[in-house]
Design a protein around this motif. Structure first.
Motif, PDB file in Angstrom:
ATOM      1  N   ARG A   1       9.074  38.753  56.796  1.00 25.46           N
ATOM      2  CA  ARG A   1       9.161  37.859  55.642  1.00 25.46           C
ATOM      3  C   ARG A   1      10.412  36.979  55.745  1.00 25.46           C
ATOM      4  NH1 ARG A   1       6.259  35.565  51.431  1.00 25.46           N
ATOM      5  NH2 ARG A   1       7.825  34.607  50.124  1.00 25.46           N
ATOM      6  N   ARG A   2      11.538  37.590  56.075  1.00 21.90           N
ATOM      7  CA  ARG A   2      12.783  36.840  56.216  1.00 21.90           C
ATOM      8  C   ARG A   2      12.696  35.864  57.383  1.00 21.90           C
ATOM      9  NH1 ARG A   2      17.543  39.500  54.661  1.00 21.90           N
ATOM     10  NH2 ARG A   2      18.662  37.843  55.758  1.00 21.90           N
TER      11      ARG A   2
ATOM     12  N   GLU B   1      10.713  32.922  55.973  1.00 21.72           N
ATOM     13  CA  GLU B   1      11.508  32.192  54.976  1.00 21.72           C
ATOM     14  C   GLU B   1      12.614  31.369  55.644  1.00 21.72           C
ATOM     15  OE1 GLU B   1      11.152  35.293  51.187  1.00 21.72           O
ATOM     16  OE2 GLU B   1      12.905  35.367  52.515  1.00 21.72           O
TER      17      GLU B   1
ATOM     18  N   ARG C   1      12.580  27.259  55.698  1.00 20.81           N
ATOM     19  CA  ARG C   1      13.645  26.626  54.907  1.00 20.81           C
ATOM     20  C   ARG C   1      14.614  25.844  55.796  1.00 20.81           C
ATOM     21  NH1 ARG C   1      14.323  31.953  51.050  1.00 20.81           N
ATOM     22  NH2 ARG C   1      12.547  31.482  49.687  1.00 20.81           N
TER      23      ARG C   1
ATOM     24  N   GLU D   1       8.146  26.384  50.017  1.00 22.35           N
ATOM     25  CA  GLU D   1       8.094  27.530  49.094  1.00 22.35           C
ATOM     26  C   GLU D   1       6.652  27.848  48.716  1.00 22.35           C
ATOM     27  OE1 GLU D   1      10.713  29.468  48.544  1.00 22.35           O
ATOM     28  OE2 GLU D   1      11.716  28.071  49.894  1.00 22.35           O
TER      29      GLU D   1
ATOM     30  N   LEU E   1       5.092  29.677  51.573  1.00 19.74           N
ATOM     31  CA  LEU E   1       5.586  31.057  51.716  1.00 19.74           C
ATOM     32  C   LEU E   1       4.901  32.028  50.770  1.00 19.74           C
ATOM     33  CD1 LEU E   1       9.369  30.298  52.251  1.00 19.74           C
ATOM     34  CD2 LEU E   1       7.864  31.507  53.867  1.00 19.74           C
TER      35      LEU E   1
ATOM     36  N   HIS F   1       4.283  39.913  51.807  1.00 19.18           N
ATOM     37  CA  HIS F   1       5.568  40.432  51.324  1.00 19.18           C
ATOM     38  C   HIS F   1       5.809  41.817  51.908  1.00 19.18           C
ATOM     39  CE1 HIS F   1       6.871  37.401  48.361  1.00 19.18           C
ATOM     40  NE2 HIS F   1       5.577  37.150  48.277  1.00 19.18           N
TER      41      HIS F   1
END
Length: 198
Positions: free
Chosen positions: A85-86, A89, A93, A190, A193, A198
């Motif tokens: 997930r990270r 992200e 981003r 966003e 995502l 999750h």
């Protein structure tokens, strides 16, 4: 007067010259970047360019390598994040920031540099596509590791997830080159995502 320097070529900052060449290829694409455009931006003559970087294609390959090393550092940092997930992200981003960096051409060099080439330069498109595919494969492997470690559910498909993230990032780059703002693209990232596990 120092006569020992007479007749010697003026030195130049090779890394800075390569950065300038990268910007020309980025804005104009491989075929659109003439040798005159390149040498003018680099602040050197053709003889110096050939001596330092080789021909136009060799210069392009060196510019691509610099792009991967410098401009795409955020991708390597994203892959080092502790969870899938990270990874997603951070990658998306930071991609938004990268494709909207002030003082840089908007969008992504690996897309802008060769989306369209004539038959004589089809290898440029293939090289850039292979570069993008390499990034996708690295992300696929990272997501496979996440499945093995139990960070992603066993029924998640690492190939599909990596393709999804890369497709979104490439879309962000295309929209950036068409004038979309950082804020607009951040909203899209966003939204994208939300579909990532999750």
């Amino acid at each position: 007067m120092n006569t020992s320097a007479v007749g010697r070529p003026r030195g130049f900052d090779a890394d800075r010259a390569l950065e300038q060449a990268l910007a020309v290829f980025w804005r104009q694409g491989y075929e659109g970047a003439s040798l005159s455009d390149l040498t003018a931006a680099m602040g050197i003559n053709k003889t110096s360019m050939y001596a330092a970087f080789g021909n136009k294609r060799e210069l392009f390959d060196k510019a691509l390598a610099r792009y991967a090393r410098v401009e795409m550092a955020y991708a390597r940092e994203a892959l080092a994040e502790p969870t899938a997930r990270r990874v997603a992200e951070t990658f998306l981003r930071e991609n938004v920031k990268a494709v909207t960096t002030p003082g840089r051409p908007a969008g992504c060099f690996s897309i802008q540099g060769g989306l369209s080439c004539g038959p004589d330069n089809i290898d440029v498109c293939e090289t850039l596509a292979a570069s993008r595919k390499g990034g996708e494969l690295a992300m696929t492997e990272r997501f496979r590791r996440a499945v093995r470690e139990g960070d992603l559910a066993a029924d998640e498909d690492p190939d599909q997830l990596a393709r999804y993230v890369m497709t979104v990032s490439e879309g962000l780059a295309v929209h950036a080159s068409a004038g979309a703002t950082r804020e607009e693209l951040a909203e899209v990232a966003e939204l994208a995502l939300r579909a990532f596990p999750h």
